[in-house]
Design a protein around this motif. Structure first.
Motif, PDB file in Angstrom:
ATOM      1  N   ASP A   1      -6.540   0.225   2.342  1.00 23.19           N
ATOM      2  CA  ASP A   1      -6.428  -0.123   0.758  1.00 23.19           C
ATOM      3  C   ASP A   1      -6.291   1.430   0.475  1.00 23.19           C
ATOM      4  O   ASP A   1      -6.743   1.777  -0.396  1.00 23.19           O
ATOM      5  CB  ASP A   1      -8.632  -0.201   1.264  1.00 23.19           C
ATOM      6  CG  ASP A   1      -8.415   1.307   2.169  1.00 23.19           C
ATOM      7  OD1 ASP A   1      -7.533   2.271   2.515  1.00 23.19           O
ATOM      8  OD2 ASP A   1     -10.170   2.175   2.372  1.00 23.19           O
ATOM      9  N   ASN A   2      -4.787   2.033   0.653  1.00 21.17           N
ATOM     10  CA  ASN A   2      -4.342   3.440   0.339  1.00 21.17           C
ATOM     11  C   ASN A   2      -3.045   3.434   1.051  1.00 21.17           C
ATOM     12  O   ASN A   2      -2.271   3.853   1.965  1.00 21.17           O
ATOM     13  CB  ASN A   2      -5.089   4.389   1.894  1.00 21.17           C
ATOM     14  CG  ASN A   2      -4.369   6.353   0.800  1.00 21.17           C
ATOM     15  OD1 ASN A   2      -3.335   6.034  -0.029  1.00 21.17           O
ATOM     16  ND2 ASN A   2      -5.456   6.940   0.486  1.00 21.17           N
ATOM     17  N   PHE A   3      -2.423   2.550   0.077  1.00 22.71           N
ATOM     18  CA  PHE A   3      -0.969   2.158  -0.202  1.00 22.71           C
ATOM     19  C   PHE A   3       0.082   3.640   0.610  1.00 22.71           C
ATOM     20  O   PHE A   3       0.404   3.820   0.863  1.00 22.71           O
ATOM     21  CB  PHE A   3      -0.046   1.537  -0.757  1.00 22.71           C
ATOM     22  CG  PHE A   3       1.240   1.019  -0.719  1.00 22.71           C
ATOM     23  CD1 PHE A   3       1.559  -0.165  -0.096  1.00 22.71           C
ATOM     24  CD2 PHE A   3       1.712   2.024  -1.293  1.00 22.71           C
ATOM     25  CE1 PHE A   3       3.346  -0.510   0.151  1.00 22.71           C
ATOM     26  CE2 PHE A   3       3.384   2.350  -1.329  1.00 22.71           C
ATOM     27  CZ  PHE A   3       3.823   0.284  -0.290  1.00 22.71           C
TER      28      PHE A   3
ATOM     29  N   GLU B   1       3.466   7.172   3.472  1.00 18.96           N
ATOM     30  CA  GLU B   1       4.107   8.158   4.249  1.00 18.96           C
ATOM     31  C   GLU B   1       3.475   8.650   5.586  1.00 18.96           C
ATOM     32  O   GLU B   1       4.354   8.673   6.383  1.00 18.96           O
ATOM     33  CB  GLU B   1       3.336   9.266   3.634  1.00 18.96           C
ATOM     34  CG  GLU B   1       3.840   9.510   2.069  1.00 18.96           C
ATOM     35  CD  GLU B   1       5.417   9.610   1.435  1.00 18.96           C
ATOM     36  OE1 GLU B   1       5.881   9.941   2.712  1.00 18.96           O
ATOM     37  OE2 GLU B   1       5.886   9.493   0.363  1.00 18.96           O
ATOM     38  N   ARG B   2       2.667   8.197   6.435  1.00 17.76           N
ATOM     39  CA  ARG B   2       2.468   8.277   7.520  1.00 17.76           C
ATOM     40  C   ARG B   2       3.188   7.830   8.497  1.00 17.76           C
ATOM     41  O   ARG B   2       3.934   8.747   9.396  1.00 17.76           O
ATOM     42  CB  ARG B   2       0.270   7.659   7.362  1.00 17.76           C
ATOM     43  CG  ARG B   2       0.281   7.931   9.286  1.00 17.76           C
ATOM     44  CD  ARG B   2      -0.965   7.309   9.673  1.00 17.76           C
ATOM     45  NE  ARG B   2      -1.248   6.144   8.948  1.00 17.76           N
ATOM     46  CZ  ARG B   2      -0.853   5.229  10.074  1.00 17.76           C
ATOM     47  NH1 ARG B   2      -0.165   4.687  10.457  1.00 17.76           N
ATOM     48  NH2 ARG B   2      -1.186   3.813   9.424  1.00 17.76           N
ATOM     49  N   LEU B   3       3.454   6.379   8.320  1.00 15.49           N
ATOM     50  CA  LEU B   3       4.608   5.340   8.969  1.00 15.49           C
ATOM     51  C   LEU B   3       5.534   5.393   8.510  1.00 15.49           C
ATOM     52  O   LEU B   3       6.422   6.392   9.815  1.00 15.49           O
ATOM     53  CB  LEU B   3       4.794   3.832   8.284  1.00 15.49           C
ATOM     54  CG  LEU B   3       3.194   3.537   8.873  1.00 15.49           C
ATOM     55  CD1 LEU B   3       3.059   2.239   7.964  1.00 15.49           C
ATOM     56  CD2 LEU B   3       2.825   3.141  10.121  1.00 15.49           C
TER      57      LEU B   3
ATOM     58  N   VAL C   1       2.607  -8.323  -8.879  1.00 16.93           N
ATOM     59  CA  VAL C   1       1.417  -8.424 -10.071  1.00 16.93           C
ATOM     60  C   VAL C   1       0.352  -8.299  -8.661  1.00 16.93           C
ATOM     61  O   VAL C   1      -0.489  -8.113  -9.481  1.00 16.93           O
ATOM     62  CB  VAL C   1       2.076  -9.857 -10.289  1.00 16.93           C
ATOM     63  CG1 VAL C   1       3.248  -9.570 -11.685  1.00 16.93           C
ATOM     64  CG2 VAL C   1       1.867 -10.794 -10.075  1.00 16.93           C
ATOM     65  N   TYR C   2       1.145  -8.746  -7.833  1.00 14.02           N
ATOM     66  CA  TYR C   2      -0.882  -8.373  -6.736  1.00 14.02           C
ATOM     67  C   TYR C   2      -0.473  -7.020  -6.343  1.00 14.02           C
ATOM     68  O   TYR C   2      -1.506  -7.066  -5.259  1.00 14.02           O
ATOM     69  CB  TYR C   2      -0.023  -9.700  -5.830  1.00 14.02           C
ATOM     70  CG  TYR C   2       1.044  -9.730  -5.026  1.00 14.02           C
ATOM     71  CD1 TYR C   2       1.630  -8.106  -4.443  1.00 14.02           C
ATOM     72  CD2 TYR C   2       2.654 -10.554  -5.437  1.00 14.02           C
ATOM     73  CE1 TYR C   2       3.052  -8.932  -3.290  1.00 14.02           C
ATOM     74  CE2 TYR C   2       3.819 -10.119  -4.731  1.00 14.02           C
ATOM     75  CZ  TYR C   2       4.056  -9.871  -3.574  1.00 14.02           C
ATOM     76  OH  TYR C   2       5.657  -9.044  -3.483  1.00 14.02           O
ATOM     77  N   GLY C   3       0.328  -6.149  -6.249  1.00 12.01           N
ATOM     78  CA  GLY C   3       0.123  -5.012  -5.835  1.00 12.01           C
ATOM     79  C   GLY C   3       0.666  -4.335  -5.334  1.00 12.01           C
ATOM     80  O   GLY C   3       2.283  -4.469  -5.627  1.00 12.01           O
TER      81      GLY C   3
ATOM     82  N   TRP D   1       8.040  -6.264   8.674  1.00 12.36           N
ATOM     83  CA  TRP D   1       5.991  -6.850   8.499  1.00 12.36           C
ATOM     84  C   TRP D   1       5.470  -5.857   6.312  1.00 12.36           C
ATOM     85  O   TRP D   1       6.873  -5.273   6.054  1.00 12.36           O
ATOM     86  CB  TRP D   1       4.947  -5.587   9.196  1.00 12.36           C
ATOM     87  CG  TRP D   1       5.291  -6.129  10.808  1.00 12.36           C
ATOM     88  CD1 TRP D   1       6.148  -5.772  11.382  1.00 12.36           C
ATOM     89  CD2 TRP D   1       3.824  -6.166  11.151  1.00 12.36           C
ATOM     90  NE1 TRP D   1       5.403  -6.103  12.421  1.00 12.36           N
ATOM     91  CE2 TRP D   1       4.134  -5.709  12.332  1.00 12.36           C
ATOM     92  CE3 TRP D   1       2.229  -5.732  10.609  1.00 12.36           C
ATOM     93  CZ2 TRP D   1       2.596  -5.554  13.719  1.00 12.36           C
ATOM     94  CZ3 TRP D   1       1.618  -6.147  11.243  1.00 12.36           C
ATOM     95  CH2 TRP D   1       1.490  -6.084  12.825  1.00 12.36           C
ATOM     96  N   ASP D   2       4.827  -6.650   6.191  1.00 16.09           N
ATOM     97  CA  ASP D   2       4.475  -6.467   4.960  1.00 16.09           C
ATOM     98  C   ASP D   2       3.688  -5.019   4.692  1.00 16.09           C
ATOM     99  O   ASP D   2       2.548  -5.987   5.543  1.00 16.09           O
ATOM    100  CB  ASP D   2       4.114  -7.064   4.031  1.00 16.09           C
ATOM    101  CG  ASP D   2       5.337  -7.756   3.042  1.00 16.09           C
ATOM    102  OD1 ASP D   2       6.665  -7.628   2.984  1.00 16.09           O
ATOM    103  OD2 ASP D   2       4.559  -9.065   2.591  1.00 16.09           O
ATOM    104  N   LEU D   3       3.393  -3.950   4.648  1.00 19.34           N
ATOM    105  CA  LEU D   3       2.782  -3.373   4.366  1.00 19.34           C
ATOM    106  C   LEU D   3       2.074  -2.941   2.722  1.00 19.34           C
ATOM    107  O   LEU D   3       3.374  -3.205   1.396  1.00 19.34           O
ATOM    108  CB  LEU D   3       3.175  -1.345   4.288  1.00 19.34           C
ATOM    109  CG  LEU D   3       1.975  -1.013   3.511  1.00 19.34           C
ATOM    110  CD1 LEU D   3       0.810  -0.957   4.815  1.00 19.34           C
ATOM    111  CD2 LEU D   3       2.148   0.792   3.882  1.00 19.34           C
ATOM    112  N   ILE D   4       0.634  -3.947   2.207  1.00 17.09           N
ATOM    113  CA  ILE D   4       0.655  -3.978   0.428  1.00 17.09           C
ATOM    114  C   ILE D   4      -0.626  -3.519   1.237  1.00 17.09           C
ATOM    115  O   ILE D   4      -1.952  -3.547   1.334  1.00 17.09           O
ATOM    116  CB  ILE D   4       0.364  -5.345   0.732  1.00 17.09           C
ATOM    117  CG1 ILE D   4      -0.355  -5.662  -0.784  1.00 17.09           C
ATOM    118  CG2 ILE D   4      -0.198  -5.959   1.720  1.00 17.09           C
ATOM    119  CD1 ILE D   4       0.597  -7.439  -1.129  1.00 17.09           C
ATOM    120  N   GLN D   5      -0.571  -3.130  -0.753  1.00 17.49           N
ATOM    121  CA  GLN D   5      -2.057  -3.030  -1.325  1.00 17.49           C
ATOM    122  C   GLN D   5      -2.404  -4.130  -2.335  1.00 17.49           C
ATOM    123  O   GLN D   5      -1.495  -3.623  -3.597  1.00 17.49           O
ATOM    124  CB  GLN D   5      -2.752  -1.511  -1.605  1.00 17.49           C
ATOM    125  CG  GLN D   5      -3.491  -1.265  -1.385  1.00 17.49           C
ATOM    126  CD  GLN D   5      -4.373   0.459  -2.459  1.00 17.49           C
ATOM    127  OE1 GLN D   5      -3.025   1.230  -2.409  1.00 17.49           O
ATOM    128  NE2 GLN D   5      -4.956   0.562  -2.875  1.00 17.49           N
TER     129      GLN D   5
END
Length: 137
Positions: A90-92, A97-99, A114-116, A129-133
């Protein structure tokens, strides 16, 4: 054929790691996951589960050490080179930045779809992996 009337969900996914402690270290200290169980089962086997930050009730990972050569060869390749898992946040930008500060390898620059917002990264063993918001569409 009838449709089930029971409610079902995927509770966990097996994730091959070369060693339990190495897996715990990466998921907890690098990715920020929570260690939710570590139980000795005998014969050098353990039941080790980790969950994404602040989500110990959702789908987690069961860390599994390979027991044969075929499984050993699959470490880091469980999806055959495709994105294996999707880590939703919920905070991309905070998580990106942390990763990044933890030395995680990103295979691309973050992008807006379009999805985030999304970016692909690799874990310690090479799985993508995808990191996604997600945004509401």
């Amino acid at each position: 054929m009838s449709t089930p009337t029971s409610k079902q969900q995927i509770a966990s996914v097996s994730f091959l790691v070369p060693d339990y402690d190495e897996g715990i270290d990466h998921f907890v200290n690098t990715l920020g996951f929570t260690l939710t169980s570590d139980v000795a089962l005998g014969g050098n086997k353990r039941w080790v589960t980790v969950h994404p930050p602040n989500n110990s009730e959702g789908c987690g990972l069961v860390l599994a050490v390979p027991s044969n050569e075929e499984q050993k060869a699959a470490v880091g390749k469980q999806a055959g080179g495709r994105v294996w898992l999707i880590l939703q946040t919920d905070n991309f930008w905070e998580d990106y930045e942390r990763l990044k500060s933890k030395g995680i390898e990103f295979t691309e620059e973050p992008r807006r779809e379009v999805y985030g917002d999304v970016v692909v990264f690799k874990d310690k063993w090479g799985s993508k992996w995808d990191l996604i918001q997600r945004k509401c569409i």
